[in-house]
Design an enzyme around this catalytic site. Structure first.
Site, PDB file in Angstrom:
ATOM      1  N   ASP A  85       0.846  -1.203   0.000  1.00  0.00           N
ATOM      2  CA  ASP A  85       0.000   0.000   0.000  1.00  0.00           C
ATOM      3  C   ASP A  85       0.881   1.253   0.000  1.00  0.00           C
ATOM      4  O   ASP A  85       1.743   1.424   0.868  1.00  0.00           O
ATOM      5  CB  ASP A  85      -0.916   0.000   1.229  1.00  0.00           C
ATOM      6  CG  ASP A  85      -2.067  -0.986   1.097  1.00  0.00           C
ATOM      7  OD1 ASP A  85      -2.264  -1.529  -0.007  1.00  0.00           O
ATOM      8  OD2 ASP A  85      -2.776  -1.190   2.099  1.00  0.00           O
TER       9      ASP A  85
ATOM     10  N   GLY B  90      -3.752   3.870   8.127  1.00  0.00           N
ATOM     11  CA  GLY B  90      -3.234   2.725   7.384  1.00  0.00           C
ATOM     12  C   GLY B  90      -4.218   1.573   7.376  1.00  0.00           C
ATOM     13  O   GLY B  90      -5.357   1.694   7.863  1.00  0.00           O
TER      14      GLY B  90
ATOM     15  N   GLY C 236     -13.362  -2.797   5.731  1.00  0.00           N
ATOM     16  CA  GLY C 236     -14.110  -4.008   5.350  1.00  0.00           C
ATOM     17  C   GLY C 236     -13.281  -5.266   5.597  1.00  0.00           C
ATOM     18  O   GLY C 236     -13.803  -6.299   6.026  1.00  0.00           O
ATOM     19  N   ASP C 237     -11.987  -5.184   5.344  1.00  0.00           N
ATOM     20  CA  ASP C 237     -11.105  -6.334   5.592  1.00  0.00           C
ATOM     21  C   ASP C 237     -10.989  -6.606   7.093  1.00  0.00           C
ATOM     22  O   ASP C 237     -10.902  -7.765   7.518  1.00  0.00           O
ATOM     23  CB  ASP C 237      -9.713  -6.083   5.009  1.00  0.00           C
ATOM     24  CG  ASP C 237      -9.750  -5.841   3.515  1.00  0.00           C
ATOM     25  OD1 ASP C 237     -10.628  -6.418   2.841  1.00  0.00           O
ATOM     26  OD2 ASP C 237      -8.914  -5.077   3.007  1.00  0.00           O
TER      27      ASP C 237
END
Ligand code: RIB
Length: 308
Positions: free
Chosen positions: A13, A288, A252-253
């Site tokens: 990321d 993050g 969501g993860d």
């Protein structure tokens, strides 16, 4: 047996914190940047592992300096990396992410090595997969590999959960109908069903059509409004929690990582969803993706602060 298999992506990321997106041809200074480990599959695996789950990860990394860091990151959290393969001559997956001051994000993904995770890689890991209580999938790898994993789960009586993210049109109805769990957000649910989903009521209705088509449990994540369930156990909604959000990337993860950890231990969907709504709310208070996921100790502390 409660080991969880995550078959999915890993990404690096590249997170830029912005005041606004630049216009075409414009150069704009942004206030901050962070490099992090991400990817929907890896995020879900790491969230579950941070909470204490035993996790097996199937993914592919590239032939670059990001690969060692990704492998070390999995190992730091005790994730089984026997089936994480390096792809010669291919880049690792990367995700440039732009986070606005209001905490919302925009994400580009370059699949890189993730695009090379093939059905044969699932067969090669068959023995280890058969020891798992749950197979968890997303859509940042090739869809044929996702379908093969669904068929594998069905053939070996292992429950399968699909998080249909990022949204992909034209998913196979035949494969969706074989799922134990489908966990979309509202826009993914709208794309899969072709229905308008803009409220908990319309999400309920759309989820009902999926359950009627054969999916055992549909869980729709609703952001600040929590999550709703439609399936064999009836219909209910877990309300959201009000927190000061700083960065919603990977929320969501976080939900799925926490849900799979609790469900694989207790098989209690409502209790697992309640924990997952709180875990996801906690994650948006940090910056993050994986860096914002609390471990079991920090999550217990978050609960204590909520109760105080
Ligand atoms: O869901 C968030 C994730 O999406 C990020 O970590 C990014 O890598 C993309 O996969």
């Amino acid at each position: 047996m409660s080991k969880i298999a995550v078959i999915g992506s890993n990404m690096v990321d590249l997170i830029t914190y912005i005041d606004r997106m630049p216009a075409q041809g414009e150069t704009l200074e942004a206030p901050g940047f962070a490099l992090g480990c991400g990817g929907k599959g890896a995020n879900q695996a790491v969230a579950a592992a941070k909470l204490g789950a035993e996790v097996l990860m199937l993914t592919k990394v590239g032939d670059d300096l990001f690969a060692d860091n990704t492998l070390a990151n999995f190992q730091r959290f005790g994730i089984d990396t026997r089936y994480v393969q390096r792809m010669p001559g291919v880049s690792s997956g990367v995700a440039p992410i732009f986070v606005q001051a209001d905490s919302h994000n925009s994400i580009l993904i370059v699949k890189g090595a993730n695009a090379h995770l093939a059905p044969a890689d699932i067969d090669a890991a068959a023995q280890a997969l058969r020891e798992c209580a749950l197979i968890v999938l997303q859509l940042e790898i090739n869809v044929d590999t996702v379908y093969h994993a669904i068929e594998f789960g069905r053939a070996h009586n292992i429950p399968v959960l699909l998080n249909p993210a990022p949204a992909l049109p034209g998913l196979s109805r035949e494969h969706l109908a074989q799922l134990d769990f489908l966990v979309p957000n509202e826009s993914e649910l709208a794309l899969i069903t072709g229905q308008t989903v803009d409220s908990p009521a319309s999400a309920h209705k759309a989820a009902q059509t999926l359950v009627a088509s054969g999916i055992r449990h549909v869980i729709v994540t609703l952001g600040q409004q929590g999550a709703l369930y439609v399936g064999e156990e009836g219909e209910f909604q877990i309300p959201g929690l009000s927190v000061a959000a700083r960065d919603t990337t990977g929320a969501g993860d976080a939900f799925i990582g926490c849900f799979i950890h609790h469900w694989s231990r207790n098989r209690d969907i409502r209790a697992a969803m309640t924990q997952a709504v709180a875990y996801s709310a906690c994650s948006v208070t940090g910056l993050g993706t994986q860096t914002s996921y609390p471990d079991a100790h920090a999550f217990a502390e978050f609960h204590r602060r909520l109760d105080a």
